[in-house]
Design an enzyme around this catalytic site. Structure first.
Site: not given
Ligand code: G6P
Length: 610
Positions: A605, A27, A487, A2, A483, A74, A490, A99-100, A506
């Site tokens: 994010k 956000r 990606k 947020c 990773e 969010w 996501e 926010n929170g 396995h």
């Molecule tokens: C969210 C973002 C990711 C990020 C993760 C951790 O899930 O979408 O891209 O890796 O948070 O965020 P940070 O800011 O702690 O690296």
């Protein structure tokens, strides 16, 4: 998550609020709204969906004002509906953005209902609006009402409040979520992060835990949790406006992928010309803190966690120190055995991920006082709570899927591994020189990997119709497979899983058939022959292989085996180079599927809630 923005000025602030919300959309982007004081009235406009939709509504309803607050959401408490969108109002008299998460919202709601307050939304935030209204109705002014209200809240919040009873001020408060005040000339602002107000000012005050602030056009007064007036430092932000613009790119993720050679070079600038790894890179006190650590515990979430998993291979191999890596949200809730001689390393792009912050607090409560934060956002909460800091210099990362933050975290962590090795007498001069050279050559190698984009794009076309994909890697490249799978899921919503290639037999081999693409990270390292055997296992079951390797592997395409080669094996930093093609694969698969690359569904994010 947020985003919050607010402004008080002698001009129309609506464009400032809208522009700010657009910058804060990363956000959260479920809904957006603003509330302004227009004469004697609190006016509000809210829409589900993107800020642009709310902007059109505000324009057609002729919103203009000199004081206002805005929010991009969010969703946590309550679905994505207009009724749950912020700002929330109480009796049409005051408006709040938040926010929170307020943990005691159910109890507070019952208390307020008994006092005659009716609720229109399912949010925890509406409780805050009514609580402030209640204190105002008991005679408190707006500042005192907010200060009393926040004392009754349990949880995390950054809030901003306007009231028609006091049209000359904006009140803000924070606990556990970021909030800053922007100082202008005869106008002032508040925001979750500086990008929201950069068009108006660079001078900012970061509010601290428990602070409340009274903001008028001409003044800013800050009070600590005990209600005493305090002076907070004024900082000059060096975030560039250009870093917040798309420029010639179609998406921020594309821009950020292509910025990696520069971002890496900036992050290791201090070692570029050095002939030694210097602990001062991690802070003035670093030599004392790092010299006698007996191990490393890394805590992080998401992509940052995968950076940590990669670092474990480097730290153990190079420095000889034991290293464990744990997802922050797991660590914070288990009875961990603390060894205060271990270094706690938190990795966070944003520096505000709640689980990582809480894991750090928990580690400290267990007696850990050797703490290091690897972070991309100066002055954010996690580095401020840490004894040592290494700031990655990736620049603002706006795409929700992390790219340049990841590779800059990797180089920071490699630097940590080498520095620990040096301080523990496990790095001879020759090896040190080789590691420094490896870092210096890295931006060029990453650029070569970026040049593979046309080949990766062709693969992405084949991935686009798929529903599932497997990613395999071994050793230090296994986290890169993780990773790559993250990606892909996501942003393209293709279900993807990653395994250490040796683990294939396995379980996951049962999934392999002609419809299952299997991506393999297979550079020319000590495990290549093992990985080749694992690939045979896939081919024998009719699986189609997509192999990222390098020229040195001499590995060529064959039936059912597609190969893309990076120019040459770069040795110990090879995981950084191999992160690039998997990022590009996800990006182009998402493009081909037509998803919203920078704002994938359901994600945000900056995750400042549990
Ligand atoms: C969210 C973002 C990711 C990020 C993760 C951790 O899930 O979408 O891209 O890796 O948070 O965020 P940070 O800011 O702690 O690296």
């Amino acid at each position: 998550m947020c985003g919050i923005v607010g402004a008080i000025a002698d001009r129309d602030v609506v464009p400032v609020l809208i522009e700010g919300l657009k910058r804060l959309e990363y956000r959260g982007y479920d809904s957006a709204g603003i509330a302004v004081l227009d004469g004697e009235q609190v006016r509000r406009v809210r829409r589900t969906g993107r800020v642009a939709e709310m902007e059109s509504a505000a324009q057609s309803e002729g919103f203009r004002a000199r004081l206002g607050i805005g929010h991009t959401r969010w969703a946590t408490h309550g679905g994505v509906t207009e009724a749950n969108a912020h700002p929330h109002v109480s009796f049409g008299e005051l408006a709040v953005v938040h926010n929170g998460i307020i943990e005691n919202h159910d109890e507070q709601r019952e208390v307020l209902r008994a006092k005659g307050y009716a609720f229109e939304s399912q949010t925890d935030t509406e409780v805050i609006a009514h609580l402030i209204h209640f204190h105002q109705s008991q005679g408190a002014d707006l500042l005192a009402a907010v200060q009393k209200a926040v004392q009754e809240l349990v949880g995390a919040y950054a809030i901003a409040v306007v009231s028609k009873r006091e049209p000359g001020r904006l009140i803000a408060a924070r606990m556990g979520c970021p909030l800053l005040v922007g100082l202008g000339e005869g106008e002032n602002f508040i925001a979750s992060d500086v990008s929201a107000i950069l068009q108006a000012t660079r001078q900012v005050i970061f509010l601290e835990e428990g602070d409340t602030a009274e903001i008028t056009r001409e003044s800013v007064r800050v009070f600590n949790a005990a209600g005493a007036a305090v002076e907070r430092d004024v900082h000059m932000s060096d975030v560039s406006l250009a870093s917040l613009e798309l420029g010639p790119y179609r998406h921020f993720m594309q821009k950020e992928i292509h910025e990696q050679p520069r971002a890496i070079a900036d992050t290791i600038e201090a070692v570029m010309d050095a002939n030694a790894f210097n602990p001062l890179l991690f802070g003035a006190d670093a030599e004392n803190v790092l010299r006698d650590v007996e191990g490393v515990q890394i805590l992080a979430c998401g992509t940052s966690y995968y950076a940590g998993l990669t670092a474990r291979y480097w730290i153990e191999a190079i420095s000889g120190l034991p290293c464990s890596v744990e997802i922050a949200s797991e660590y914070r809730y288990r009875k961990a055995v603390a060894n205060p001689k271990h270094l706690i390393v938190t990795i966070s792009q944003s520096g505000e991920t709640l689980d990582t912050m809480e894991a750090l607090k928990y580690a400290k409560s267990l007696g850990h006082d050797r703490t290091l934060s690897i972070c991309n956002v100066p002055e954010s909460a996690i580095p401020r709570a840490s004894r040592l800091v290494y700031y990655t210099r990736a620049g603002a990362e706006i795409g929700v899927a992390s790219t340049k933050a990841f590779t800059t975290q990797l180089v920071a962590l490699f630097t940590l591994a080498a520095t620990l090795a040096k301080l523990h007498g496990r790095l001879d001069v020759e090896q040190e020189g080789q590691y420094l050279d490896a870092l210096r050559f890295l931006p060029g190698s990453v650029q070569h990997a970026l040049n593979l984009e046309p080949q990766v794009t062709a693969w992405a076309e084949r991935f686009a119709p798929k529903q599932h994909a497997l990613f395999l890697g071994r050793g230090v490249h296994y986290p890169i497979a993780l990773e790559g799978a993250l990606k892909l899921k996501e942003i393209s919503y293709i279900h993807a899983e990653a395994y250490p290639a040796g683990e294939l037999k396995h379980g996951p081999l049962a999934l392999v058939d002609a419809a299952m693409p299997v991506v393999v990270i297979a550079p020319n390292d000590a495990l290549l022959e093992k990985v080749k055997s694992n690939m045979q296992e896939v081919r024998a079951r009719g699986g189609e292989l997509f192999v990222f390797t390098d020229e040195d592997s001499q590995f060529g395409p064959s039936e059912g085996v597609h190969v893309i080669r990076a120019p040459r094996h770069v040795g110990v930093l090879s995981p950084v180079v191999h992160a690039i093609p998997v990022q590009m694969l996800a990006y182009h698969a998402a493009l081909a599927r037509g998803t919203d690359v920078d704002k994938p569904r359901n994600l945000a994010k900056s995750v400042t809630v549990e």
